[in-house]
Design a protein around this motif. Structure first.
Motif, PDB file in Angstrom:
ATOM      1  N   CYS A  68       0.861  -1.187   0.000  1.00  0.00           N
ATOM      2  CA  CYS A  68       0.000   0.000   0.000  1.00  0.00           C
ATOM      3  C   CYS A  68       0.899   1.239   0.000  1.00  0.00           C
ATOM      4  CB  CYS A  68      -0.901   0.038   1.235  1.00  0.00           C
ATOM      5  SG  CYS A  68      -1.686  -1.507   1.715  1.00  0.00           S
ATOM      6  N   CYS A  71       2.696   2.443  -3.344  1.00  0.00           N
ATOM      7  CA  CYS A  71       1.874   3.193  -4.303  1.00  0.00           C
ATOM      8  C   CYS A  71       1.300   4.477  -3.711  1.00  0.00           C
ATOM      9  CB  CYS A  71       0.712   2.343  -4.810  1.00  0.00           C
ATOM     10  SG  CYS A  71       1.180   1.165  -6.080  1.00  0.00           S
ATOM     11  N   HIS A  72       0.808   4.385  -2.485  1.00  0.00           N
ATOM     12  CA  HIS A  72       0.039   5.513  -1.930  1.00  0.00           C
ATOM     13  C   HIS A  72       0.864   6.458  -1.077  1.00  0.00           C
ATOM     14  CE1 HIS A  72      -4.021   4.319  -3.143  1.00  0.00           C
ATOM     15  NE2 HIS A  72      -3.724   3.068  -2.830  1.00  0.00           N
ATOM     16  N   ARG A  85     -16.065   9.663   2.312  1.00  0.00           N
ATOM     17  CA  ARG A  85     -16.785   9.597   1.036  1.00  0.00           C
ATOM     18  C   ARG A  85     -17.368   8.215   0.743  1.00  0.00           C
ATOM     19  NH1 ARG A  85     -13.498   9.421  -2.550  1.00  0.00           N
ATOM     20  NH2 ARG A  85     -11.430  10.021  -1.830  1.00  0.00           N
ATOM     21  N   TYR A  86     -17.114   7.245   1.632  1.00  0.00           N
ATOM     22  CA  TYR A  86     -17.589   5.877   1.384  1.00  0.00           C
ATOM     23  C   TYR A  86     -18.817   5.585   2.228  1.00  0.00           C
ATOM     24  CZ  TYR A  86     -13.758   4.428  -1.607  1.00  0.00           C
ATOM     25  OH  TYR A  86     -12.915   4.278  -2.667  1.00  0.00           O
ATOM     26  N   LYS A 102     -13.563  -2.114  -0.779  1.00  0.00           N
ATOM     27  CA  LYS A 102     -12.541  -1.444  -1.585  1.00  0.00           C
ATOM     28  C   LYS A 102     -11.141  -1.953  -1.197  1.00  0.00           C
ATOM     29  CE  LYS A 102     -10.803   1.544  -4.472  1.00  0.00           C
ATOM     30  NZ  LYS A 102     -10.996   1.429  -5.930  1.00  0.00           N
ATOM     31  N   GLU A 106      -8.438  -3.873  -3.508  1.00  0.00           N
ATOM     32  CA  GLU A 106      -7.072  -3.376  -3.681  1.00  0.00           C
ATOM     33  C   GLU A 106      -6.072  -4.505  -3.468  1.00  0.00           C
ATOM     34  OE1 GLU A 106      -7.672  -0.284  -5.300  1.00  0.00           O
ATOM     35  OE2 GLU A 106      -5.750   0.164  -4.354  1.00  0.00           O
TER      36      GLU A 106
HETATM   37  C1  HEC Z   1      -0.007  -0.696  -7.632  1.00  0.00           C
HETATM   38  C2  HEC Z   1      -0.358   0.487  -6.887  1.00  0.00           C
HETATM   39  C3  HEC Z   1      -1.329   0.326  -5.719  1.00  0.00           C
HETATM   40  C4  HEC Z   1      -1.228  -0.516  -4.656  1.00  0.00           C
HETATM   41  C5  HEC Z   1      -0.184  -1.580  -4.385  1.00  0.00           C
HETATM   42  C6  HEC Z   1      -2.342  -0.204  -3.793  1.00  0.00           C
HETATM   43  N1  HEC Z   1      -3.101   0.767  -4.338  1.00  0.00           N
HETATM   44 FE1  HEC Z   1      -4.787   1.562  -3.539  1.00  0.00          FE
HETATM   45  N2  HEC Z   1      -5.121   2.630  -5.237  1.00  0.00           N
HETATM   46  C7  HEC Z   1      -4.219   2.735  -6.287  1.00  0.00           C
HETATM   47  C8  HEC Z   1      -4.808   3.600  -7.299  1.00  0.00           C
HETATM   48  C9  HEC Z   1      -4.161   3.971  -8.634  1.00  0.00           C
HETATM   49  C10 HEC Z   1      -6.071   4.018  -6.817  1.00  0.00           C
HETATM   50  C11 HEC Z   1      -7.130   4.921  -7.491  1.00  0.00           C
HETATM   51  C12 HEC Z   1      -7.917   4.157  -8.545  1.00  0.00           C
HETATM   52  C13 HEC Z   1      -8.786   3.076  -7.939  1.00  0.00           C
HETATM   53  O1  HEC Z   1      -9.650   3.375  -7.098  1.00  0.00           O
HETATM   54  O2  HEC Z   1      -8.587   1.887  -8.272  1.00  0.00           O
HETATM   55  C14 HEC Z   1      -6.209   3.391  -5.508  1.00  0.00           C
HETATM   56  C15 HEC Z   1      -7.315   3.573  -4.692  1.00  0.00           C
HETATM   57  C16 HEC Z   1      -7.380   3.162  -3.363  1.00  0.00           C
HETATM   58  C17 HEC Z   1      -8.429   3.516  -2.446  1.00  0.00           C
HETATM   59  C18 HEC Z   1      -9.629   4.399  -2.747  1.00  0.00           C
HETATM   60  C19 HEC Z   1      -9.207   5.841  -2.629  1.00  0.00           C
HETATM   61  C20 HEC Z   1     -10.319   6.809  -2.923  1.00  0.00           C
HETATM   62  O3  HEC Z   1      -9.999   8.013  -2.931  1.00  0.00           O
HETATM   63  O4  HEC Z   1     -11.477   6.404  -3.154  1.00  0.00           O
HETATM   64  C21 HEC Z   1      -8.136   2.908  -1.253  1.00  0.00           C
HETATM   65  C22 HEC Z   1      -8.947   2.992   0.029  1.00  0.00           C
HETATM   66  C23 HEC Z   1      -6.908   2.175  -1.438  1.00  0.00           C
HETATM   67  N3  HEC Z   1      -6.478   2.344  -2.722  1.00  0.00           N
HETATM   68  C24 HEC Z   1      -6.324   1.415  -0.458  1.00  0.00           C
HETATM   69  C25 HEC Z   1      -5.217   0.603  -0.694  1.00  0.00           C
HETATM   70  C26 HEC Z   1      -4.674  -0.322   0.288  1.00  0.00           C
HETATM   71  C27 HEC Z   1      -5.217  -0.528   1.692  1.00  0.00           C
HETATM   72  C28 HEC Z   1      -3.618  -0.944  -0.306  1.00  0.00           C
HETATM   73  C29 HEC Z   1      -2.755  -2.033   0.292  1.00  0.00           C
HETATM   74  C30 HEC Z   1      -3.445  -3.222   0.762  1.00  0.00           C
HETATM   75  C31 HEC Z   1      -3.512  -0.428  -1.665  1.00  0.00           C
HETATM   76  N4  HEC Z   1      -4.488   0.511  -1.855  1.00  0.00           N
HETATM   77  C32 HEC Z   1      -2.583  -0.827  -2.578  1.00  0.00           C
HETATM   78  C33 HEC Z   1      -3.002   2.112  -6.384  1.00  0.00           C
HETATM   79  C34 HEC Z   1      -2.532   1.134  -5.516  1.00  0.00           C
END
Ligand code: HEC
Ligand code: HEC
Length: 253
Positions: A68, A71-72, A85-86, A102, A106
């Motif tokens: 997480c 990327c974030h 917002r959820y 969500k 992810e």
């Molecule tokens: C490869 C890159 C990547 C990884 C690894 C990743 N994310 Fe994301 N995530 C994104 C992207 C790009 C978005 C926005 C597009 C979408 O919603 O799919 C996102 C969207 C989200 C959102 C929604 C955000 C919103 O504003 O609505 C959440 C919550 C989130 N991620 C949680 C996680 C968590 C928890 C993990 C680890 C378990 C994780 N992500 C791993 C790239 C990643």
């Protein structure tokens, strides 16, 4: 003076009633204190566990796999305001998802790993971590045509009498809040503190677990965690609680 009050009451009959009151206000001072102090709050260990999961490689993932964090970045900035917002429509699928679903998607899609089950400690931990980043922010779920069907379904479930006791959510949380029920003071039943540490559960639980607890309290058959029915109800509740701020992770009796 009395006439003025009467006229105001007729002009704004709903305004005074519809001001939402957080469940926090219905708790004993000792329970509020637990929520007020992050060091005493028994839900807080999950926020910390969530942070470890966020930062590190997902359990079982190969060395160097994405996390997480990779990327974030830090959740304090990237996840600020997200849970407010959820539930929301997922851009990827167009379906209504809550934070738990969500996060599950992810993990499945972005980490190519097996997502933890609903109500598992790992899913609660990440949910608590992300919800905590919106603490103090007002509930701000989507409105408008795209979610109108979901809101209507949520309201329908909320107002339908069910179970052997033949009571709706509305009967208890809309019409009888403030009254006692088996040691609890019935609150307005808002969703702004979840996940919560519930003293009678002696652990942290999700909003959907709370829904099931309430359904079982009236001897009704609960829906599945993560089901469309519970998602609709969750959206409806967040809309009904507009004006409240997020308290996650909360503490309740
Ligand atoms: C490869 C890159 C990547 C990884 C690894 C990743 N994310 Fe994301 N995530 C994104 C992207 C790009 C978005 C926005 C597009 C979408 O919603 O799919 C996102 C969207 C989200 C959102 C929604 C955000 C919103 O504003 O609505 C959440 C919550 C989130 N991620 C949680 C996680 C968590 C928890 C993990 C680890 C378990 C994780 N992500 C791993 C790239 C990643
Ligand atoms: C028989 C009365 C009763 C009915 C019917 C009922 N509940 Fe509850 N509910 C309670 C009690 C008691 C509690 C625990 C005290 C409190 O927080 O209100 C509670 C708590 C809650 C909470 C947690 C509030 C907080 O601040 O943490 C939510 C959310 C909730 N109920 C939603 C619902 C929903 C949705 C329904 C309908 C499916 C429902 N309830 C039906 C009695 C009821």
């Amino acid at each position: 003076m009395q006439r003025l009050v009467l006229v105001l009451a007729l002009l704004f009959p709903a305004a005074a009633l519809s001001e939402p009151i957080s469940g926090y206000q219905f708790m004993e001072p000792s329970t509020r204190q637990l929520q007020d102090d992050d060091f005493l709050n028994p839900a807080f260990f999950l926020v910390e566990r969530g942070r470890q999961l966020w930062d590190g490689a997902w359990p079982g993932a190969p060395e160097g796999a994405a996390s997480c964090q990779s990327c974030h970045g830090a959740p304090e900035s990237s996840m600020r305001g997200v849970s407010a917002r959820y539930p929301a429509l997922d851009p990827a699928t167009g379906k209504l998802v809550n934070l738990e679903l969500k996060i599950q998607s992810e993990i499945a899609r972005k980490l190519s790993a097996e997502p933890p089950q609903y109500e598992s400690a790992d899913l609660l931990a990440l949910t608590a971590l992300i919800a905590f980043q919106s603490r103090g922010m007002p509930l701000d779920v989507p409105t408008g045509e795209k979610v109108a069907g979901w809101l209507a379904q949520g309201e329908e479930i909320y107002t339908t009498r069910r179970g052997q006791l033949n009571l709706s959510c509305q009967n208890c949380h809309g019409e009888h809040w403030g009254q006692k029920l088996r040691g609890d003071t019935i609150s307005q039943g808002h969703s702004n503190a979840f996940p919560i540490f519930r003293l009678i559960w002696d652990e942290v639980g999700s909003l959907h677990r709370m829904f099931s607890w309430c359904m079982e309290a009236v001897r009704a058959e609960p829906y599945e965690y993560g089901s469309e029915e519970y998602l609709a109800l969750e959206l409806y509740l967040a809309d009904r609680g507009r004006g409240l701020t997020i308290e996650s992770p909360g503490v309740r009796r």
